[in-house]
Design an enzyme around this catalytic site. Sequence first.
Site, PDB file in Angstrom:
ATOM      1  NE  ARG A 141      -4.158   1.744   0.767  1.00 29.69           N
ATOM      2  CZ  ARG A 141      -5.155   1.982  -0.079  1.00 29.69           C
ATOM      3  NH1 ARG A 141      -5.144   1.482  -1.298  1.00 29.69           N
ATOM      4  NH2 ARG A 141      -6.181   2.704   0.301  1.00 29.69           N
ATOM      5  CB  THR A 447      -8.494  -1.024  -8.630  1.00 25.91           C
ATOM      6  OG1 THR A 447      -8.440   0.192  -7.925  1.00 25.91           O
ATOM      7  CG2 THR A 447      -7.612  -2.035  -7.938  1.00 25.91           C
ATOM      8  CD  GLU A 467      -8.808   5.945  -5.272  1.00 25.89           C
ATOM      9  OE1 GLU A 467      -8.898   4.723  -5.101  1.00 25.89           O
ATOM     10  OE2 GLU A 467      -9.784   6.704  -5.147  1.00 25.89           O
ATOM     11  CD  GLU A 486      -4.527   3.769  -3.722  1.00 28.44           C
ATOM     12  OE1 GLU A 486      -5.677   3.356  -3.588  1.00 28.44           O
ATOM     13  OE2 GLU A 486      -3.899   3.681  -4.796  1.00 28.44           O
ATOM     14  CG  ASP A 489      -8.549   5.209  -0.880  1.00 24.61           C
ATOM     15  OD1 ASP A 489      -9.459   5.801  -1.489  1.00 24.61           O
ATOM     16  OD2 ASP A 489      -8.091   4.117  -1.262  1.00 24.61           O
ATOM     17  N   GLY A 529     -13.165  -1.902  -7.509  1.00 25.27           N
ATOM     18  CA  GLY A 529     -14.493  -1.361  -7.199  1.00 25.27           C
ATOM     19  C   GLY A 529     -14.560  -0.496  -5.958  1.00 25.27           C
ATOM     20  N   GLY A 530     -13.395  -0.024  -5.459  1.00 22.61           N
ATOM     21  CA  GLY A 530     -13.431   0.821  -4.270  1.00 22.61           C
ATOM     22  C   GLY A 530     -14.179   0.106  -3.155  1.00 22.61           C
TER      23      GLY A 530
HETATM   24  N1  GLU Z   1      -8.255   2.973  -3.657  1.00 25.20           N
HETATM   25  C1  GLU Z   1      -9.193   1.894  -3.567  1.00 25.20           C
HETATM   26  C2  GLU Z   1      -8.992   1.131  -2.283  1.00 25.20           C
HETATM   27  O1  GLU Z   1      -7.890   0.856  -1.946  1.00 25.20           O
HETATM   28  C3  GLU Z   1      -9.051   0.941  -4.693  1.00 25.20           C
HETATM   29  C4  GLU Z   1      -9.444   1.568  -5.955  1.00 25.20           C
HETATM   30  C5  GLU Z   1     -10.746   1.057  -6.504  1.00 25.20           C
HETATM   31  O2  GLU Z   1     -10.913  -0.138  -6.682  1.00 25.20           O
HETATM   32  O3  GLU Z   1     -11.582   1.882  -6.762  1.00 25.20           O
HETATM   33  O4  GLU Z   1      -9.940   0.774  -1.654  1.00 25.20           O
END
Ligand code: GLU
Length: 624
Positions: A141, A447, A467, A486, A489, A529-530
């Site tokens: 990360r 992602t 991200e 990132e 987040d 998918g965040g």
């Molecule tokens: N930044 C997101 C996370 O670590 C991942 C990015 C995404 O899949 O949208 O949760």
Amino acid sequence: MTEYGGKGGDGASDRPKTDGSGTEGSTTTYRRTFLKGSAAAIGASTIPVSAVRASEAEQENRAERQAVTDAGTEGMVSSVHPRATEAGADVLQEGGNAIDAAVAVQFALNAVQPHSSGIGGGGFMLVYVAEEDELYSIDNRERAPLGATADMFLNDEGEPIPFEERITLGEAVGVPGTLRACDVALKRFGTRDLSELIAPGIELASGACPVTVDEPLATAIAEEQRKFNDAAQSVFAPGGEPLEAGDELVQPALADTFRQIKEEGIGPFYKGDIATATAEVVQEHGGSMTADDLARYNVTIDHPDVGEYGDLTVRTQSLPSSGGLTIAQILQLLEAFDLGQYERRSAETYHALIEAFHLAYADRGEYMGDKALVDAPWQGLLDEEYVDQRRSLIGFESAGLAGVEPGDPWAYQPGDPYRVSAATDDASENETSKRTASPFRSDLGQTTHFTTADSDGNLVSWTSTIEQFFGTGIMVPDHGFMLNNELTDFDAEPGGPNEVEPTKRPLSSTSPTIVFKEGEPFMTVGSPGGKTIITTVSQIVLNVAEFGMSVPEAIAEPRIYADVDPAVMWEEGVSSEGRQRLGELGHEIEQESTPLGNAQAILVRDGEYLGVADGRRDGSVIGL
Ligand code: GLU
């Protein structure tokens, strides 16, 4: 509304039996070719949902997603792009292991889908080492630089900088971890040298092996062009004209960077001229990152969290990803309902899912952050009594848990926390407060997830990201790679476990997962998918474990999403009658459908692999 049968977590006696392959109790016949060549196997076979669940899919119409599958005994690669899958399969074919193959896939993906992942980003890599029967997670990360401050995303009035602006700032760039992960993974678990595995990436970036812009990349360029700095513009929208699907994609600067890494290793990236160039461009955009921040960066090697459902053990990334704990809690909340007694697409099932999601996301938002700097009630969140108490809030007759307050898992956690509150806000200790999270719409699936397996039984499940599509839009000049955003987040407002702190990793939702059955590896799964990643992976596991679906069916099945907020998102295939019923129960169902996630998986069964790629976006699977 039917009452839920509670079985108190004693296992699922009446669950349909499945081995996850779809070869039992299903009309589907899977192709059983054992492909030795790689190119020939691209897009090998497709299983339309309508073929496996004909009557339902016909009724629900439009749910024509296809899961791409392939079988093999010697190895498997599943990724979002045929060239990347091919790069991994070639490594396996030449005797490399699953870790080697995964590294080759990562470099190839950087070249062919530079909007989704790359050496300017980070992620989480789960590695199952068969010889040790041990599961590791290489946490790569991105980290906040030493100069980061808790209020760096606030404007002069103390208000959060609007998200659309925040995502383009130099402050949003986290110190990248992907390349370090490639290096550490190979040194610890690999059999090949990085210089060998980066070669397909060089060919793909340089144009030696021609690459055309695919639809996802073209869409991302069109949508994100506004963010590009000059370097990015010159590659993806030369002369201001965005590249379109079918155009040739050539990235000479990226190819040169890969060549430099091939010759000199990762040194220049973390301690040499690439580190200097990275820090320089971040600072030009207002960030504080220095070359020293890059030199200090390292990954950690962890053991993933453990969740249980029936006879499955679900191992997923631990904090700073919220995936492991939240998936485990969702599954624990749901298991006692014995949902298999209802139809998968019944209002009862959807209702239970939505309420469990509300509960789990309330706790996620309140208690989770980077475990290196803040404590979380790990055991409390999964304590049987605590989860029973939370589950008892789920009413059978109506919706009631949108916006629910978090529970008090600390009351169920042994020992004293070493630090609960945020570093900057002692007053907030143990308070339950609602913080401003990242706006949801901008957090959807930007992602990539890929997974590999080899003939020794080693497995990799890796979710990799910068991200948002193209991250900040900042390309490191003359080096050709995009820098992540990132750090958005983190909570923009100080005062919680996920506030910005130097060296800290922002809270993630990424959930690379490996599921075990009776102690043996059963399947890998993961998705972009965040925040929706958590509900996507939870539903896939549930579809297999509770509803007896094959893995391709489980992935194709329409998904829903809710977090602590009222809005419930849904995919095509969730019937209008079902949505209406959920609305009558009091759920706030979105008007329009939204595609949710894009899973890649490998099923392990009787010495054979079945690779599966989600049909929501193009995916590619090669079995050996
Ligand atoms: N930044 C997101 C996370 O670590 C991942 C990015 C995404 O899949 O949208 O949760």
